[in-house]
Write a protein that holds these residues in place. Structure first.
Motif, PDB file in Angstrom:
ATOM      1  N   GLU A  72      54.308  41.764  57.025  1.00 47.76           N
ATOM      2  CA  GLU A  72      55.773  41.790  56.366  1.00 47.76           C
ATOM      3  C   GLU A  72      55.364  40.073  55.419  1.00 47.76           C
ATOM      4  N   SER A  73      55.247  39.468  56.413  1.00 50.21           N
ATOM      5  CA  SER A  73      54.498  37.712  56.182  1.00 50.21           C
ATOM      6  C   SER A  73      53.824  37.940  55.071  1.00 50.21           C
ATOM      7  N   LYS A  74      52.833  38.530  55.061  1.00 48.77           N
ATOM      8  CA  LYS A  74      51.954  38.686  53.799  1.00 48.77           C
ATOM      9  C   LYS A  74      52.286  39.261  52.486  1.00 48.77           C
TER      10      LYS A  74
ATOM     11  N   PRO B  11      41.212  39.700  51.042  1.00 53.74           N
ATOM     12  CA  PRO B  11      41.062  41.613  51.049  1.00 53.74           C
ATOM     13  C   PRO B  11      42.507  42.253  51.681  1.00 53.74           C
ATOM     14  N   LYS B  12      43.161  41.513  52.513  1.00 53.80           N
ATOM     15  CA  LYS B  12      44.045  42.303  53.722  1.00 53.80           C
ATOM     16  C   LYS B  12      45.525  42.418  52.856  1.00 53.80           C
ATOM     17  N   ILE B  13      45.217  42.114  51.589  1.00 51.73           N
ATOM     18  CA  ILE B  13      46.748  42.812  50.798  1.00 51.73           C
ATOM     19  C   ILE B  13      46.279  43.387  50.008  1.00 51.73           C
ATOM     20  N   GLN B  14      46.745  44.453  49.924  1.00 57.29           N
ATOM     21  CA  GLN B  14      46.633  45.273  47.681  1.00 57.29           C
ATOM     22  C   GLN B  14      47.261  45.528  47.548  1.00 57.29           C
ATOM     23  N   TRP B  15      47.512  45.345  46.064  1.00 59.27           N
ATOM     24  CA  TRP B  15      48.500  46.172  45.324  1.00 59.27           C
ATOM     25  C   TRP B  15      47.921  47.225  44.488  1.00 59.27           C
TER      26      TRP B  15
ATOM     27  N   GLY C 191      44.070  37.646  44.628  1.00 59.51           N
ATOM     28  CA  GLY C 191      42.395  37.099  44.830  1.00 59.51           C
ATOM     29  C   GLY C 191      42.039  35.952  45.935  1.00 59.51           C
ATOM     30  N   LYS C 192      43.769  35.170  45.807  1.00 55.38           N
ATOM     31  CA  LYS C 192      43.708  34.040  47.274  1.00 55.38           C
ATOM     32  C   LYS C 192      43.758  34.359  48.322  1.00 55.38           C
ATOM     33  N   LEU C 193      44.430  34.902  48.460  1.00 54.80           N
ATOM     34  CA  LEU C 193      44.906  35.811  49.705  1.00 54.80           C
ATOM     35  C   LEU C 193      44.427  36.455  50.562  1.00 54.80           C
TER      36      LEU C 193
ATOM     37  N   GLU D 272      55.923  33.877  47.024  1.00 50.21           N
ATOM     38  CA  GLU D 272      56.065  32.324  47.132  1.00 50.21           C
ATOM     39  C   GLU D 272      55.248  31.801  46.299  1.00 50.21           C
ATOM     40  N   LYS D 273      53.755  32.166  47.115  1.00 49.34           N
ATOM     41  CA  LYS D 273      53.120  31.320  46.003  1.00 49.34           C
ATOM     42  C   LYS D 273      52.034  31.713  44.511  1.00 49.34           C
ATOM     43  N   GLY D 274      52.971  33.233  43.917  1.00 51.77           N
ATOM     44  CA  GLY D 274      53.728  33.959  42.340  1.00 51.77           C
ATOM     45  C   GLY D 274      54.517  33.550  41.545  1.00 51.77           C
ATOM     46  N   ARG D 275      55.835  32.381  42.643  1.00 50.08           N
ATOM     47  CA  ARG D 275      56.978  32.415  41.941  1.00 50.08           C
ATOM     48  C   ARG D 275      56.957  33.648  41.933  1.00 50.08           C
TER      49      ARG D 275
END
Length: 77
Positions: free
Chosen positions: A47-49, A25-29, A21-23, A55-58
């Motif tokens: 890939e960087s996204k 709409p360009k990345i979707q699970w 949600g913070k990243l 990284e942010k989710g650990r």
């Protein structure tokens, strides 16, 4: 990594959704396969996204792969 409980899976999934949600709409699970390891499928521009999400989710991230195409049994009929 070992087996995780349904409660742990729910918590991990919620953390993932919060980060997504913070990243933006360009990345979707899309979905995940869960066994001793987790295999997560994402729609992302690069890939960087996906690495940023991990990284942010650990979340552990050992490898990424780009999927260019897929086929289902229904498409063969």
């Amino acid at each position: 990594m070992g087996k995780i409980t349904p409660e742990e899976l729910k918590e991990i999934s919620q953390t993932s959704c919060d980060v997504l949600g913070k990243l933006g709409p360009k990345i979707q699970w899309v979905h995940s396969y869960v066994e001793d390891k987790r295999y997560c499928i994402y729609n992302a521009p690069n890939e960087s996204k996906i690495r940023e999400h991990a990284e942010k989710g650990r979340f552990p991230l050992n490898k990424t792969s780009t999927i260019y195409d897929s086929i289902t049994m229904e498409q063969l009929k």
